[in-house]
Design an enzyme around this catalytic site. Structure first.
Site, mmCIF file in Angstrom:
data_model
loop_
_atom_site.group_PDB
_atom_site.id
_atom_site.type_symbol
_atom_site.label_atom_id
_atom_site.label_comp_id
_atom_site.label_asym_id
_atom_site.label_seq_id
_atom_site.Cartn_x
_atom_site.Cartn_y
_atom_site.Cartn_z
ATOM 1 N N GLY A 267 0.844 -1.202 0.000
ATOM 2 C CA GLY A 267 0.000 0.000 0.000
ATOM 3 C C GLY A 267 0.869 1.237 0.000
ATOM 4 O O GLY A 267 2.029 1.218 0.421
ATOM 5 N N GLY A 268 0.267 2.309 -0.512
ATOM 6 C CA GLY A 268 0.993 3.557 -0.736
ATOM 7 C C GLY A 268 1.618 4.141 0.513
ATOM 8 O O GLY A 268 2.776 4.574 0.512
ATOM 9 N N LYS B 222 -11.227 2.159 -8.127
ATOM 10 C CA LYS B 222 -10.144 2.142 -9.111
ATOM 11 C C LYS B 222 -10.643 2.063 -10.556
ATOM 12 O O LYS B 222 -9.850 2.084 -11.496
ATOM 13 C CB LYS B 222 -9.175 0.976 -8.830
ATOM 14 C CG LYS B 222 -8.536 1.025 -7.432
ATOM 15 C CD LYS B 222 -7.502 2.140 -7.287
ATOM 16 C CE LYS B 222 -6.840 2.136 -5.910
ATOM 17 N NZ LYS B 222 -5.887 3.211 -5.688
ATOM 18 N N ARG C 101 -9.706 -6.134 1.340
ATOM 19 C CA ARG C 101 -10.980 -6.070 2.086
ATOM 20 C C ARG C 101 -11.952 -7.161 1.619
ATOM 21 O O ARG C 101 -13.119 -6.889 1.301
ATOM 22 C CB ARG C 101 -11.601 -4.685 1.930
ATOM 23 C CG ARG C 101 -10.646 -3.601 2.420
ATOM 24 C CD ARG C 101 -11.006 -2.203 2.029
ATOM 25 N NE ARG C 101 -9.817 -1.342 2.153
ATOM 26 C CZ ARG C 101 -9.726 -0.099 1.738
ATOM 27 N NH1 ARG C 101 -10.761 0.494 1.173
ATOM 28 N NH2 ARG C 101 -8.615 0.582 1.890
ATOM 29 N N VAL D 136 1.070 4.446 -8.294
ATOM 30 C CA VAL D 136 1.402 3.540 -9.394
ATOM 31 C C VAL D 136 1.802 4.355 -10.635
ATOM 32 O O VAL D 136 2.794 4.044 -11.312
ATOM 33 C CB VAL D 136 0.216 2.591 -9.689
ATOM 34 C CG1 VAL D 136 0.387 1.892 -11.019
ATOM 35 C CG2 VAL D 136 0.073 1.570 -8.562
ATOM 36 N N LYS E 86 3.166 7.238 -10.789
ATOM 37 C CA LYS E 86 4.496 7.834 -10.612
ATOM 38 C C LYS E 86 5.587 6.764 -10.695
ATOM 39 O O LYS E 86 6.654 6.987 -11.273
ATOM 40 C CB LYS E 86 4.564 8.541 -9.260
ATOM 41 C CG LYS E 86 3.630 9.762 -9.171
ATOM 42 C CD LYS E 86 3.811 10.534 -7.880
ATOM 43 C CE LYS E 86 3.040 11.848 -7.961
ATOM 44 N NZ LYS E 86 3.207 12.672 -6.756
ATOM 45 N N ASP F 246 -14.456 48.034 24.470
ATOM 46 C CA ASP F 246 -15.357 47.714 23.356
ATOM 47 C C ASP F 246 -16.515 46.881 23.937
ATOM 48 O O ASP F 246 -16.401 46.344 25.049
ATOM 49 C CB ASP F 246 -14.560 46.916 22.307
ATOM 50 C CG ASP F 246 -15.448 46.275 21.274
ATOM 51 O OD1 ASP F 246 -16.311 46.986 20.728
ATOM 52 O OD2 ASP F 246 -15.293 45.057 21.021
ATOM 53 N N ASP G 145 -19.317 44.541 21.819
ATOM 54 C CA ASP G 145 -19.575 43.228 21.199
ATOM 55 C C ASP G 145 -18.286 42.439 21.028
ATOM 56 O O ASP G 145 -17.304 42.947 20.489
ATOM 57 C CB ASP G 145 -20.211 43.417 19.812
ATOM 58 C CG ASP G 145 -21.596 43.988 19.902
ATOM 59 O OD1 ASP G 145 -22.533 43.243 20.193
ATOM 60 O OD2 ASP G 145 -21.737 45.224 19.699
ATOM 61 N N ASP H 279 -11.849 43.520 20.450
ATOM 62 C CA ASP H 279 -11.661 42.220 19.784
ATOM 63 C C ASP H 279 -11.458 42.297 18.284
ATOM 64 O O ASP H 279 -10.974 41.353 17.681
ATOM 65 C CB ASP H 279 -12.863 41.312 20.051
ATOM 66 C CG ASP H 279 -14.072 41.764 19.275
ATOM 67 O OD1 ASP H 279 -14.498 42.922 19.466
ATOM 68 O OD2 ASP H 279 -14.576 40.989 18.441
#
Ligand code: GDG
Length: 740
Positions: free
Chosen positions: A29-30, A279, A312, A378, A380, A499, A501, A680
């Site tokens: 696997g990769g 795939k 799987r 694959v 690459k 300030d 809010d 803020d």
């Protein structure tokens, strides 16, 4: 250099028990093949599942495996058979895998899968926490462990935690189908750096974060939970050197001879992958079928070698796929084949490396047509083996690799006519053209190989951690409080410029809902009534609201970002000569924008107009704000107006008015031993930058600011003010600090 801890579902070594013996084999696997070289070069630790369920081993076998793996710098996490079913085959491979690859029809949403996923992520966290220290860099991999960063963050708030997703991150419309979407996003946000193969996946991720959790981002930086984290692109490379040298390996040469003996001088097309519905195997076979029908001259001249690695195998959709694939191959070979020629040669097994390398090296065309693929190594690897520069890659536009390998023949994997035509073009492509295309791709693969990829990620992870630490430097600490309190207790006159809010009350979805609670009114009144203390609210709110809420408190009020000031007992006054005609001119323009931006609303104040977009679709709001700013730019300069961008609001008012100039008018009215300011958003930066020397300023939230300190929340500001309120003479200070 810091220690690096890699964490992934599978270890690079898989443990198998056969005929009573324990065997250690390299994982395929990769992820495993890609990271293995980095793991070995750096002697970093790798934590993962060795592939056997815990019921398969007794205690002494577990200890033996742990010991043997530790010699390879690996640490096993053992999971039960039930978790293998529900976490691995279940949530990972029947929920996340299909959904993230745009296969909702194969996706199961089962609560027991989810519970197991949570449980196993916790087990992995325990394994990491039993080893990691705060100085380590922890690099978590892939979709099986998306909750891990946040679980680790709770216990290791200072550690550098990175996450890399090897599969696509789907668009919001797909991702939002997941019932546990918020938990998954929150899990990922525990990391300092989240890496993806392509920019599209980042866009989808940031969009989901913004839309589902409400966290904004700037240049792929997200601010949440008072931390900053980053998402970035790291297109995974391959071990280029290893693949580029395969032609020289005697075992590979031997394999090649054997392949050629069986296939003669036919043109060879290679397709290799795990047997997986993502795939595009069936679509590819259909396209090959069409190609053979359309090109009778290719009879007995071409062979498609289809390597499908079992995967799987207990999942129903995979069983069905195998059946469909076998039927298709039988039908193609039956229809087009001759006594000495089977057009499709199928290998249903995992191949040893020399065989795989020999296939890459000897095949004329690689047909890589996944329906979705995070990257696809694959493609690459095939190009890297082609040191004589002949060969053609046909690559699906749905693979992440297509973003980097533009010289391949790029196809839509659902379009069998296009693939059939690509096969014809590939088999007829002049050698010079093949060489040119391969050379361009190889240059890129050499530059960004898997080593560079891994080091680049670690480098950026260190930077992301440093960024977080720098921002935390200004955090208001206990010792800062001690200093401020000590000065405060000695100051005879103190002015508070606050300030409203986001500083004294949290934001609400509509401005009118953010009313002050009785506790706040009481706090401000008490603070203001202390001898020598004066409190002023410096807000963007209109004066009617401030009057309604604070008239009884006896504090000074400053409305509309400084247009109006009201001292206690006086009327509102403005020193700026105001003319308001411009409002009639601009209102219809703003109204048009608000109408075209569902959720946005306009507010008319006496001397300003505000366009609020807190409740609008963030993507649309982003566009509209840019359009609106463009539309306003000429108008405001002609009319001598200023445009202010606050927290999801654009405010237009006469030029030269801001919180800084207004606050100075209040400051000038007295002589102050100390000035304390808190705010803020961007409009408060004017206030911070105009403060006199003897001041302390506090910004609520993270992010760069001219303020001296940052605090995390409104609650922290109020606790701070409460503490000062309680501060009287110098002798009381020490005792109260203990309670802060
Ligand atoms: C995930 C993402 C992403 C294959 N068959 C054999 C064999 N392999 C090796 C190949 C290659 C690797 O397995 C497969 O890598 P992919 O990238 O094609 O696909 P996934 O395993 O699904 O990987 C993917 C990747 O993570 C990395 O981020 O690119 O999109 O799905 O290295 O050489 N190796 C051997 N025998 C085989 O039969 N020895």
């Amino acid at each position: 250099m810091q220690r690096i801890i890699l964490v992934s579902n599978r270890l690079p070594t898989t443990v198998e028990k056969k005929k009573g013996g324990i065997h250690y084999i390299n994982s395929t696997g990769g992820l495993a093949t890609g990271l293995d070289a980095f793991h070995q070069d750096n002697e970093c630790l790798w934590i993962g599942w060795p592939g056997l369920s815990s019921e398969h081993m007794n205690q002494s076998e577990k200890a033996e495996i742990r010991q043997n793996l530790s010699e390879k710098n690996c640490v096993p996490v053992y999971i039960t058979r039930s978790d293998v079913e529900k976490f691995y085959y279940g949530f990972s491979n029947k929920t996340i895998w299909p959904l993230f690859h745009y296969f909702p029809q194969h996706t199961f949403f089962q609560p027991d899968f989810w519970s197991s996923y949570v449980h196993v992520n916790t087990l992995f966290a325990e394994a990491v926490l039993s080893i990691a220290t705060k100085n380590d860099l922890i690099w978590v991999h892939d979709y099986q462990l998306m909750l891990l960063p946040a679980i680790l963050r709770k216990q290791l708030p200072d550690s550098g935690i990175g996450f890399f997703l090897h599969i696509p991150f789907p668009s919001l419309e797909i991702f939002r189908l997941l019932p546990w979407r918020k938990e998954v996003l929150e899990g990922l946000l525990g990391a300092d750096l989240i890496g993806f193969h392509t920019y599209d996946y980042i866009r989808h991720f940031l969009n989901s974060v913004r839309r589902l959790l409400g966290y904004d981002n700037t240049f792929s930086q997200i601010s949440c939970h008072n931390r900053i984290l980053k998402a970035d692109v790291f297109p995974m490379g391959i071990d280029y050197k290893r693949f580029s040298e395969v032609g020289l390996m005697p075992e590979v040469q031997k394999e090649e001879k054997s392949i050629r003996r069986k296939t003669g001088n036919r043109s060879l097309i290679i397709a290799i992958e795990r047997l997986d519905y993502t795939k595009g195997i069936i679509q590819r076979l259909e396209a090959f079928d069409l190609f053979l029908s359309q090109n009778p001259s290719m009879k007995e001249k071409v062979t498609l070698i289809l390597v499908a690695v079992p995967s799987r195998t207990s999942v129903d959709s995979y069983k069905q796929l195998k059946k469909d694939m076998n039927e298709m191959i039988g039908s193609i070979n039956g229809r087009h084949g001759t006594i000495g020629w089977a057009p499709v040669l199928n290998l249903y097994r995992s191949l040893p490396f020399p065989t795989l390398a020999a296939l890459y090296h000897s095949c004329d065309v690689a047909l890589v047509t996944p329906l979705r693929d995070g990257m696809n190594l694959v493609a690459k690897e095939y190009i890297a083996t082609k040191q004589d520069k002949t060969g053609v890659l046909i690559l699906s536009e749905m693979a992440g690799a297509a973003k980097e390998m533009g010289e391949a023949i790029i196809v839509n994997p659902n379009n069998k006519e296009e693939i059939a035509e690509a096969l014809r073009v590939a088999l007829e492509m002049p050698v010079d053209e093949q060489k040119y295309r391969i050379m361009c791709m190889q240059r890129r693969l050499i530059r960004y190989d898997v080593h560079r990829w891994a080091y680049d990620f670690i480098d950026k992870l260190e930077q992301a951690r440093a960024l977080r630490e720098n921002l935390q430097c200004k955090k208001l600490t206990e010792s800062d409080c001690r200093t401020i309190r000590s000065k405060y207790s000695r100051a005879l006159s103190v002015l508070f410029l606050l300030d409203y809010d986001g500083t004294l009350v949290p934001f609400a979805d509509k401005p009118e809902k953010a009313v002050p609670d009785p506790g706040l009114i009481d706090l401000l009144r008490r603070l203001n009534s202390i001898k020598g203390r004066k409190v002023a609210i410096v807000s963007g709110r209109d004066r009617r609201s401030l009057d309604r809420w604070f008239a009884e408190t006896g504090i000074t009020l400053c409305a509309e970002h400084g247009v109006w000031i009201k001292e206690p007992g006086d009327d509102w006054s403005t020193t700026v000569s105001q003319q308001n005609k411009w409002k009639d001119e601009l209102w219809p323009i703003l109204e048009l924008f608000a109408d075209r931006t569902p959720g946005a609303l306009l507010e008319e104040k006496e001397y300003s107009l505000a366009f609020h977009y807190r409740n609008a679709d963030p993507e649309l709001a982003f566009l509209r704000v840019r359009e609106l700013m463009d539309a306003l730019i000429h108008l405001v300069s002609n009319l001598n107006l200023g445009v202010m961008q606050g927290n999801r609001v654009i405010e237009i008012k006469n030029a030269g008015i801001n919180k800084g100039t207004a606050a100075m008018k209040i400051v000038e009215k007295g002589s102050w031993d100390m000035v304390l300011a808190a705010g803020d958003d961007v409009t408060d930066e004017d206030l911070f930058s105009s403060l006199p020397k003897n001041s302390f300023s506090i910004k609520v939230g993270i992010g760069s600011s001219k303020a001296d300190f940052n605090v995390e929340s409104v609650e922290e500001v109020r606790r701070f003010l409460e503490m000062l309120c309680e501060t009287g003479v110098e002798t009381e200070v020490e005792e109260e600090i203990e309670n802060w």
